[in-house]
Motif scaffolding. Sequence first.
Motif, PDB file in Angstrom:
ATOM      1  N   ILE A  58       0.838  -1.206   0.000  1.00 40.91           N
ATOM      2  CA  ILE A  58       0.000   0.000   0.000  1.00 40.91           C
ATOM      3  C   ILE A  58       0.874   1.258   0.000  1.00 40.91           C
ATOM      4  O   ILE A  58       0.626   2.199  -0.765  1.00 40.91           O
ATOM      5  N   PHE A  59       1.902   1.275   0.850  1.00 41.31           N
ATOM      6  CA  PHE A  59       2.782   2.439   0.904  1.00 41.31           C
ATOM      7  C   PHE A  59       3.567   2.615  -0.395  1.00 41.31           C
ATOM      8  O   PHE A  59       3.825   3.741  -0.819  1.00 41.31           O
ATOM      9  N   ILE A 100       1.268   4.374  -2.698  1.00 41.54           N
ATOM     10  CA  ILE A 100       1.221   5.808  -2.381  1.00 41.54           C
ATOM     11  C   ILE A 100       2.455   6.495  -2.951  1.00 41.54           C
ATOM     12  O   ILE A 100       2.370   7.582  -3.534  1.00 41.54           O
ATOM     13  N   TRP A 101       3.596   5.840  -2.786  1.00 42.23           N
ATOM     14  CA  TRP A 101       4.838   6.409  -3.296  1.00 42.23           C
ATOM     15  C   TRP A 101       4.817   6.510  -4.815  1.00 42.23           C
ATOM     16  O   TRP A 101       5.286   7.482  -5.398  1.00 42.23           O
ATOM     17  N   LEU A 102       4.246   5.516  -5.474  1.00 40.81           N
ATOM     18  CA  LEU A 102       4.152   5.549  -6.937  1.00 40.81           C
ATOM     19  C   LEU A 102       3.157   6.610  -7.412  1.00 40.81           C
ATOM     20  O   LEU A 102       3.320   7.178  -8.492  1.00 40.81           O
ATOM     21  N   SER A 103       2.131   6.889  -6.608  1.00 44.97           N
ATOM     22  CA  SER A 103       1.180   7.942  -6.987  1.00 44.97           C
ATOM     23  C   SER A 103       1.863   9.305  -6.999  1.00 44.97           C
ATOM     24  O   SER A 103       1.416  10.224  -7.686  1.00 44.97           O
ATOM     25  N   ILE A 122       4.439  10.193   3.512  1.00 41.16           N
ATOM     26  CA  ILE A 122       3.676   8.979   3.829  1.00 41.16           C
ATOM     27  C   ILE A 122       4.320   7.758   3.170  1.00 41.16           C
ATOM     28  O   ILE A 122       4.525   6.727   3.811  1.00 41.16           O
ATOM     29  N   GLY A 123       4.657   7.875   1.898  1.00 46.45           N
ATOM     30  CA  GLY A 123       5.252   6.750   1.184  1.00 46.45           C
ATOM     31  C   GLY A 123       6.607   6.356   1.737  1.00 46.45           C
ATOM     32  O   GLY A 123       6.868   5.188   2.010  1.00 46.45           O
ATOM     33  N   THR A 124       7.469   7.345   1.949  1.00 46.60           N
ATOM     34  CA  THR A 124       8.823   7.049   2.414  1.00 46.60           C
ATOM     35  C   THR A 124       8.829   6.470   3.818  1.00 46.60           C
ATOM     36  O   THR A 124       9.467   5.440   4.069  1.00 46.60           O
TER      37      THR A 124
END
Length: 153
Positions: A13-14, A17-20, A55-57
């Motif tokens: 999931i994270f 988010i990082w790819l988004s 959030i992603g990192t």
Amino acid sequence: MNLYPTYVTLHIIFSGIWLSFFVTEIIFRKKINNGFSVKENTSNYLALTNIFGIIGTVGILVTGILLVLNSGYGFFDMTSNHWLATKQIILVIILILTGAIVIPTAKKIRIEIESNVEELTLSSLKKLFKTNLIINLLVILNLLFAITHRFYS
């Protein structure tokens, strides 16, 4: 209780988010380069990429550490899991790029926006775009290592 599947799910999931962040980067970069409401789009770009990036990192970092601690893998161990060690090294590079280039450059651009500078420093924006592109490519490379490691491990 085995939390490993939960950690894997959260890690995925994270990473999504990082790819988004990459998609957001492309959209705002195009708007900013076309001169469409540059200050507003730059401000929104900084806010959204900051949110996605943090959030992603942090999510990837924490869940990655939890995954390593709850598995037979190790940190930076090139002897048996070279794919994971490579991913970890890439993450360290991403963190260094973020701390050394992205954060100071974004702060400089924010100050220019808040002080109502007529023209934003184009070199700062280009530097931020270039660094974020490198980070996004490294994220995609990490994703490819994660997906394909079963084929060459």
